[in-house]
Design a protein around this motif. Structure first.
Motif, PDB file in Angstrom:
ATOM      1  N   ASN A 491     -58.571 112.673 -58.982  1.00 30.94           N
ATOM      2  CA  ASN A 491     -59.038 113.661 -59.963  1.00 30.94           C
ATOM      3  C   ASN A 491     -59.585 112.999 -61.218  1.00 30.94           C
ATOM      4  O   ASN A 491     -60.478 113.536 -61.881  1.00 30.94           O
ATOM      5  CB  ASN A 491     -57.897 114.612 -60.331  1.00 30.94           C
ATOM      6  N   GLU A 492     -59.018 111.817 -61.568  1.00 29.22           N
ATOM      7  CA  GLU A 492     -59.472 111.129 -62.778  1.00 29.22           C
ATOM      8  C   GLU A 492     -60.960 110.824 -62.739  1.00 29.22           C
ATOM      9  O   GLU A 492     -61.624 110.730 -63.777  1.00 29.22           O
ATOM     10  CB  GLU A 492     -58.706 109.818 -62.982  1.00 29.22           C
ATOM     11  N   LEU A 493     -61.497 110.654 -61.531  1.00 25.84           N
ATOM     12  CA  LEU A 493     -62.904 110.307 -61.407  1.00 25.84           C
ATOM     13  C   LEU A 493     -63.799 111.401 -61.979  1.00 25.84           C
ATOM     14  O   LEU A 493     -64.830 111.131 -62.583  1.00 25.84           O
ATOM     15  CB  LEU A 493     -63.250 110.050 -59.935  1.00 25.84           C
ATOM     16  N   GLU A 494     -63.398 112.637 -61.799  1.00 17.76           N
ATOM     17  CA  GLU A 494     -64.201 113.750 -62.296  1.00 17.76           C
ATOM     18  C   GLU A 494     -63.926 114.039 -63.764  1.00 17.76           C
ATOM     19  O   GLU A 494     -64.827 114.412 -64.515  1.00 17.76           O
ATOM     20  CB  GLU A 494     -63.935 115.011 -61.469  1.00 17.76           C
ATOM     21  N   GLU A 495     -62.693 113.815 -64.194  1.00 23.53           N
ATOM     22  CA  GLU A 495     -62.304 114.256 -65.522  1.00 23.53           C
ATOM     23  C   GLU A 495     -62.565 113.234 -66.609  1.00 23.53           C
ATOM     24  O   GLU A 495     -62.903 113.593 -67.744  1.00 23.53           O
ATOM     25  CB  GLU A 495     -60.803 114.610 -65.504  1.00 23.53           C
ATOM     26  N   ALA A 496     -62.389 111.930 -66.313  1.00 25.34           N
ATOM     27  CA  ALA A 496     -62.518 110.905 -67.347  1.00 25.34           C
ATOM     28  C   ALA A 496     -63.950 110.809 -67.850  1.00 25.34           C
ATOM     29  O   ALA A 496     -64.906 110.855 -67.069  1.00 25.34           O
ATOM     30  CB  ALA A 496     -62.061 109.552 -66.809  1.00 25.34           C
ATOM     31  N   LEU A 497     -64.092 110.659 -69.153  1.00 28.09           N
ATOM     32  CA  LEU A 497     -65.428 110.640 -69.772  1.00 28.09           C
ATOM     33  C   LEU A 497     -65.884 109.248 -70.191  1.00 28.09           C
ATOM     34  O   LEU A 497     -67.007 109.089 -70.662  1.00 28.09           O
ATOM     35  CB  LEU A 497     -65.434 111.567 -70.996  1.00 28.09           C
ATOM     36  N   ASP A 498     -64.999 108.247 -70.044  1.00 26.78           N
ATOM     37  CA  ASP A 498     -65.345 106.915 -70.534  1.00 26.78           C
ATOM     38  C   ASP A 498     -65.384 105.864 -69.433  1.00 26.78           C
ATOM     39  O   ASP A 498     -65.327 104.669 -69.690  1.00 26.78           O
ATOM     40  CB  ASP A 498     -64.354 106.482 -71.620  1.00 26.78           C
ATOM     41  N   LEU A 499     -65.476 106.287 -68.172  1.00 27.39           N
ATOM     42  CA  LEU A 499     -65.511 105.332 -67.073  1.00 27.39           C
ATOM     43  C   LEU A 499     -66.877 104.648 -66.995  1.00 27.39           C
ATOM     44  O   LEU A 499     -67.909 105.301 -67.102  1.00 27.39           O
ATOM     45  CB  LEU A 499     -65.213 106.028 -65.743  1.00 27.39           C
ATOM     46  N   GLU A 500     -66.843 103.329 -66.763  1.00 25.28           N
ATOM     47  CA  GLU A 500     -68.086 102.572 -66.606  1.00 25.28           C
ATOM     48  C   GLU A 500     -68.188 101.933 -65.215  1.00 25.28           C
ATOM     49  O   GLU A 500     -69.263 101.899 -64.625  1.00 25.28           O
ATOM     50  CB  GLU A 500     -68.176 101.482 -67.682  1.00 25.28           C
ATOM     51  N   LYS A 501     -67.074 101.392 -64.730  1.00 21.46           N
ATOM     52  CA  LYS A 501     -67.056 100.743 -63.417  1.00 21.46           C
ATOM     53  C   LYS A 501     -65.965 101.404 -62.570  1.00 21.46           C
ATOM     54  O   LYS A 501     -64.798 101.398 -62.951  1.00 21.46           O
ATOM     55  CB  LYS A 501     -66.746  99.254 -63.549  1.00 21.46           C
ATOM     56  N   VAL A 502     -66.334 101.966 -61.435  1.00 18.76           N
ATOM     57  CA  VAL A 502     -65.375 102.648 -60.554  1.00 18.76           C
ATOM     58  C   VAL A 502     -65.411 101.990 -59.186  1.00 18.76           C
ATOM     59  O   VAL A 502     -66.482 101.859 -58.578  1.00 18.76           O
ATOM     60  CB  VAL A 502     -65.711 104.143 -60.422  1.00 18.76           C
ATOM     61  N   SER A 503     -64.249 101.560 -58.725  1.00 18.83           N
ATOM     62  CA  SER A 503     -64.154 100.959 -57.393  1.00 18.83           C
ATOM     63  C   SER A 503     -63.132 101.722 -56.556  1.00 18.83           C
ATOM     64  O   SER A 503     -61.937 101.727 -56.854  1.00 18.83           O
ATOM     65  CB  SER A 503     -63.739  99.493 -57.485  1.00 18.83           C
ATOM     66  N   LEU A 504     -63.626 102.365 -55.502  1.00 19.29           N
ATOM     67  CA  LEU A 504     -62.787 103.064 -54.529  1.00 19.29           C
ATOM     68  C   LEU A 504     -63.029 102.500 -53.136  1.00 19.29           C
ATOM     69  O   LEU A 504     -62.824 103.181 -52.131  1.00 19.29           O
ATOM     70  CB  LEU A 504     -63.088 104.569 -54.559  1.00 19.29           C
ATOM     71  N   MET A 505     -63.461 101.252 -53.071  1.00 23.28           N
ATOM     72  CA  MET A 505     -63.795 100.646 -51.785  1.00 23.28           C
ATOM     73  C   MET A 505     -62.552 100.446 -50.917  1.00 23.28           C
ATOM     74  O   MET A 505     -61.433 100.403 -51.410  1.00 23.28           O
ATOM     75  CB  MET A 505     -64.506  99.297 -52.001  1.00 23.28           C
ATOM     76  N   GLU A 506     -62.782 100.362 -49.602  1.00 27.73           N
ATOM     77  CA  GLU A 506     -61.754 100.080 -48.609  1.00 27.73           C
ATOM     78  C   GLU A 506     -60.597 101.083 -48.658  1.00 27.73           C
ATOM     79  O   GLU A 506     -59.433 100.728 -48.730  1.00 27.73           O
ATOM     80  CB  GLU A 506     -61.221  98.648 -48.783  1.00 27.73           C
ATOM     81  N   ASN A 507     -60.929 102.373 -48.620  1.00 27.26           N
ATOM     82  CA  ASN A 507     -59.944 103.439 -48.514  1.00 27.26           C
ATOM     83  C   ASN A 507     -60.236 104.278 -47.270  1.00 27.26           C
ATOM     84  O   ASN A 507     -60.983 103.844 -46.387  1.00 27.26           O
ATOM     85  CB  ASN A 507     -59.949 104.302 -49.786  1.00 27.26           C
ATOM     86  N   PHE A 508     -59.642 105.475 -47.199  1.00 24.98           N
ATOM     87  CA  PHE A 508     -59.853 106.360 -46.050  1.00 24.98           C
ATOM     88  C   PHE A 508     -60.438 107.692 -46.497  1.00 24.98           C
ATOM     89  O   PHE A 508     -60.175 108.734 -45.901  1.00 24.98           O
ATOM     90  CB  PHE A 508     -58.535 106.586 -45.305  1.00 24.98           C
ATOM     91  N   ILE A 509     -61.229 107.665 -47.534  1.00 19.58           N
ATOM     92  CA  ILE A 509     -61.807 108.894 -48.086  1.00 19.58           C
ATOM     93  C   ILE A 509     -62.871 109.415 -47.118  1.00 19.58           C
ATOM     94  O   ILE A 509     -63.845 108.716 -46.824  1.00 19.58           O
ATOM     95  CB  ILE A 509     -62.413 108.634 -49.474  1.00 19.58           C
ATOM     96  N   SER A 510     -62.677 110.641 -46.639  1.00 16.75           N
ATOM     97  CA  SER A 510     -63.605 111.188 -45.640  1.00 16.75           C
ATOM     98  C   SER A 510     -64.450 112.336 -46.188  1.00 16.75           C
ATOM     99  O   SER A 510     -65.500 112.646 -45.629  1.00 16.75           O
ATOM    100  CB  SER A 510     -62.833 111.670 -44.407  1.00 16.75           C
TER     101      SER A 510
END
Length: 966
Positions: A491-510
């Motif tokens: 949820n933080e991905l949608e809500e946070a306003l100060d993110l610059e670099k996001v890494s969600l690699m190597e998960n099971f997100i479908s």
């Protein structure tokens, strides 16, 4: 209450006493009996602690006077603790002086406790890195917990041997903060003091804010020299120089050096064999050690076994013996420490007070939180190494934390990533930028913030990664949940306003929720590679106007949302191994795009709008079997291309030649005429040094090879056309039936850099060389497979001009007509001095490996290479003879093979072979057998082992343990 062995060593009978009676009556009796011994130890510890306290206070006063600054927090805390313990000790001493006989047991308990506390405080003194810091922004120095020599014995021995030896004068001990450098040098100097190896041993902590004046004062203070009358640096330098020169054979230990400096400017004489002096400096920077021209000694981090032993020694082995089930949890806890001795000791000290039943919850805290007590000391040391990096190196290092824990990051991949992230300055060529990236990577490796498990990959240790995420990455807007087994986007991905670099690699997100769209206007990097995404909602990218780097590689996605077309700031779009991806939306607006990777997708056409990508530097269209053609006139519009890899056959090779900035080309041509055009282009553009991997022929498979410059030709008429560029390193030729030998390959004479040559299924080939051998002095590997008319390697009796002088590997597979591998009538054998591996397999008519010499008639006749009795192959490590039904001999009966490096011998299904002509040196010493060469493995069929003879009569007895019967 814990008791030390020096206070009490119970007898066997006493250890058998059990239950409440023992607890209630045995210990008071023991205390009463050993009361006088305890009091004596108490007084020794008290006197030693009072003396150390006085020494520390004097040194602190002098350093504050001459150097300035303030006492470190560690020193202040130590002094406060000492004062409190001494007060307690005085109360206990009063009780002792009262001498009430009946209360001796009670008093003894206090004596033992206070003695133990005083001894621990005495032990901590030698671990102070410094007594003062300059100001509030200076390096804070903590008193370090005592670290055993577990894992450091080799380094300690190496340093000690250099110091007592004559060859090395200046030693540089380098390694990461917390790796044990200071402890190691304390241990070595203590040993040297005991042995009186030097007339004076001077230990100085230099620290980060280096200043010549301060260093001069510190050395003078350690030597009890007053420099107050010497006001200038030159005066102090001359004074120190004279005093050190008169001192004799001194050892100067400079701890925690952060930058190189001139020994002469300080006043330190150059160590030499004449003066018998030596210098050791410790540093977190390998670069400093190199600049000071030191003999390098690296203090590496502990191995898993070493770290576990150290942990066990600190937490107590009784914990494991009481409950063996905690071993896996222990292992996990130790793993979190990343091999840092300081971390291991600190965590073990913390865990010593924790009930083993609660260890798993503590482990979870260590995994999930960076604020556990272990953090302060270890993270502080790691952060120092980070802070000492140059700014560009800092940003490069930070981007390594975007990968999952324990992830082996390819060196090439991370440097490419830095380039596309814009971390490296633009240069004239991609090669220059990659070289610069590798320089930065080496600096980070030298700082010990990354490890190098092999020459190709890097790994970030757990404790370093934890520190980076908690103390540094957050400040730069990093959000990292890589390799966390997530099934949904956080949820933080949608809500946070100060993110610059996001890494969600190597998960099971479908899946991504239909209306989800990250709101951060600062988001520049999004890594979603290695997930299970099948589709992405149209609105997902709608607010990512600042996005520059998007990696969706290795997802089963079929179609991308059209909103990608509006990411006008995008510089890198990575879609490799999206094996279901059939369509990519228009790229016409992505004018900033520099890198596009579509390798191993299922696209049938190149994306629309590619002709507008005028800033594209990198285009990868490899392994796309569905892509049949590249539109004409597309490639010349991509004027900035530096790297180009394409799967479809190029119909117009001239288009490649219009790319003036091209540095690397991987692709295929339809025939040798097109290849010849490219070869001519390479000759004309030789100053550009273009790297290439080229396939020729419609049916040739796309394979990756190890050499940089490679040409593979299949099912073509090789005669007449120029086949090889002059700088080719690997050449493969398959099903070219018009060739009778490689002498028919145009360009081979100039291919002086050729390292690997592979020839397969060329029915017309009768010999590798039929006339004068080209000067292939770099050739290391020759592989010959399925050549049904090959009868000889070389069919030309002339000079060889070192054609095989570098050959290491020779494979001969399914060549049914060849009878002799090496002819003694040709000067070939004398060139095979570098041969390491020979494998002969399935050659039905092979009779001899080395041809038997003919007896000369009347003193004349056949010419023989040498008149000695030995054929020498000094580097041969492996000889394999497989399925050779007609093989009768390896060499003639009066000759032997001298193979000093041979380790592996395999003979399988060679029924007519009766002798192994290997020269062996065998000796028996009681039950111990030694043999040379150092054979390690022999494979044979049972009947062959029994029937084959060896020249040495004891060979079978000596070699039997090495034989594996198949």
């Amino acid at each position: 209450m814990a008791y030390h062995k020096e206070f009490y060593e119970p007898s066997i009978a006493q250890r058998l006493v059990k239950g409440a009676i023992a607890n209630r009556f045995t210990w008071p009796l023991i205390h009463h009996k050993n009361f006088n011994k305890y009091v004596e130890k108490f007084r020794v510890a008290e006197n030693k602690l009072l003396a150390l306290k006085e020494d520390i206070e004097i040194q602190l006063h002098e350093q504050l006077r001459y150097v300035g600054g303030r006492a470190t927090e560690a020193v202040e805390f130590w002094l406060r603790t000492v004062r409190n313990v001494i007060n307690d000790a005085q109360h206990v001493a009063d009780e002792v002086r009262k001498g009430k006989y009946l209360s001796r047991s009670k008093v003894a308990k206090h004596v033992v406790r206070i003695t133990h506390e005083m001894e621990e405080l005495c032990a901590e003194v030698c671990l102070f890195e410094s007594l003062v810091v300059n100001d509030a922004s200076s390096v804070m120095t903590y008193s370090l917990p005592k670290i055993d020599i577990v894992g450091h014995s080799r380094v300690i021995g190496e340093i000690y041997n250099y110091l007592i030896g004559q060859e090395v004068r200046i030693i540089g001990v380098w390694g990461m903060g917390g790796s044990g450098k200071t402890f190691i040098m304390n241990h070595v100097s203590d040993k040297l003091r005991e042995e009186a190896k030097f007339s004076n041993i001077i230990s100085i902590s230099v620290s980060q804010n280096f200043d010549i004046r301060r260093l001069q004062w510190n050395i003078a203070h350690a030597m009890r020299i007053d420099l107050s009358d010497y006001r200038t640096s030159i005066e102090r330098k001359n004074m120190l120089y004279e005093e050190l020169r008169k001192t004799g054979s001194w050892l100067l230990i400079l701890d925690d050096v952060w930058q190189s400096f001139s020994l002469e400017n300080v006043g330190i004489p150059e160590p030499s064999a004449d003066n018998g002096c030596k210098i050791v400096l410790t540093s977190r920077s390998r670069e400093v050690v190199q600049e000071m021209r030191c003999k390098e000694v690296q203090v590496a981090l502990l191995s898993e076994d070493e770290a576990f032993k150290l942990f066990l020694s600190k937490v107590g082995e009784d914990v494991l013996s009481a409950d063996p089930t905690v071993r896996p949890i222990m292992k996990n806890i130790v793993e979190r420490c990343g091999g840092f001795p300081l971390a291991v000791v600190t965590v073990a000290s913390y865990m010593r007070g924790v009930d083993p039943l609660d260890w798993r919850s503590v482990l979870n805290q260590l995994k999930g939180s960076r604020d556990v007590e272990l953090g302060d000391r270890v993270f502080h040391a790691i952060k120092f190494s980070y802070d000492h990096l140059a700014e560009t190196c800092k940003y490069c290092f930070l981007h390594c934390v975007l990968y999952p824990e324990d992830y082996r990051i390819s060196k090439e991949e991370i440097v490419e990533y830095w380039i596309e992230e814009g971390l490296l300055d633009e240069m004239g060529s991609r090669k220059e930028m990659k070289n610069t990236g590798h320089v930065y990577l080496q600096k980070i490796l030298d700082s010990c913030l990354l490890q190098e498990p092999n020459g190709k990959n890097i790994v970030m240790m757990h404790v370093v990664r934890d520190m980076t995420l908690s103390l540094i990455a957050k400040d730069h807007g990093f959000f990292v949940k890589a390799g966390m087994k997530l099934k949904e986007l956080p949820n933080e991905l949608e809500e946070a306003l100060d993110l610059e670099k996001v890494s969600l690699m190597e998960n099971f997100i479908s899946k991504i929720p239909p209306e989800m769209s990250p709101k951060s206007k600062k988001l520049t990097t999004l890594l979603l590679s290695g997930n299970s995404l099948e589709e992405i909602p149209e609105s997902f990218f709608s607010d990512m106007h600042a996005l520059k780097y998007l990696d969706l590689s290795r997802n089963p996605i079929k179609i991308l949302p059209n909103s990608i077309s509006n990411l006008e700031n995008l510089t890198a779009l990575l879609l490799s191994e999206c094996k279901n991806l059939e369509e990519v939306p228009s790229l016409s607006k992505l004018l900033a795009l520099k890198k596009l990777n579509l390798e191993k997708t299922r696209i049938e056409e190149v994306p629309q709008g590619m002709e507008f990508l005028v800033n594209l530097r990198y285009l990868n269209l490899r392994f796309i079997s569905c892509l049949k053609k590249i539109p004409q006139c597309l490639l010349p519009k991509l004027l900035c291309l530096q790297y180009l890899a394409i799967h479809p056959t190029l119909s117009r090779p001239e288009e490649i030649m219009e790319l003036s900035r091209l540095e690397t080309f991987e692709g295929r041509f339809a025939d040798l005429q097109d290849l010849s055009k490219f070869v001519d282009f390479l000759r004309e553009q030789s100053q550009r040094n273009i790297k290439y991997f080229i396939l020729v022929g419609k049916t040739v498979e796309y394979k990756l090879h190890s050499c940089t410059n490679s040409v593979t030709v299949k099912d073509c008429n090789a005669a007449g056309s120029r086949v090889l560029p002059g700088n080719v390193e690997e050449f493969g030729i398959e099903k070219c039936n018009d060739l009778s030998s490689l002498n028919g390959v145009s360009g081979l004479q100039e291919a002086t850099l050729l390292k690997k040559c592979r020839i397969e299924e060329c029915e017309g080939l009768e010999s590798v060389f039929s006339s004068s051998c080209p000067p292939l002095e770099s050739l290391e590997s020759l592989v010959l497979r399925h050549l049904k008319n090959l009868y000889a390697l070389v069919a030309y009796p002339g000079p060889f001009l070192n054609a095989f002088s570098s050959l290491k590997v020779l494979f001969l597979v399914k060549c049914p007509k060849i009878k002799i591998l090496f002819s003694t009538k040709l000067p070939l054998l004398q060139h095979l001095i570098n041969l390491e591996q020979v494998i002969i397999w399935g050659c039905d008519q092979m009779e001899e490996i080395i041809e038997s010499e003919e007896e000369p008639e009347g003193g004349g006749g056949g010419e023989i290479v040498t008149d000695t009795t030995e054929f020498t192959f000094p580097k041969l490590k492996e000889l394999g003879l497989w399925h050779l039904p007609e093989l009768k001999s390896i060499c003639s009966a009066n000759r032997v093979m001298l193979c000093e490096s041979l380790q592996k011998l395999e003979i399988w299904n060679c029924p007519k072979l009766k002798r192994i002509p290997l020269k062996l040196d065998i000796s028996f010493d009681n039950d111990k057998v030694s043999h040379h060469p150092p054979l390690k493995d022999i494979k044979m069929k049972s009947n062959e082992w029994k029937s084959i003879k060896w020249d040495h009569p004891e060979a079978k007895k000596a070699l039997l343990p090495l034989v594996r019967i198949m």
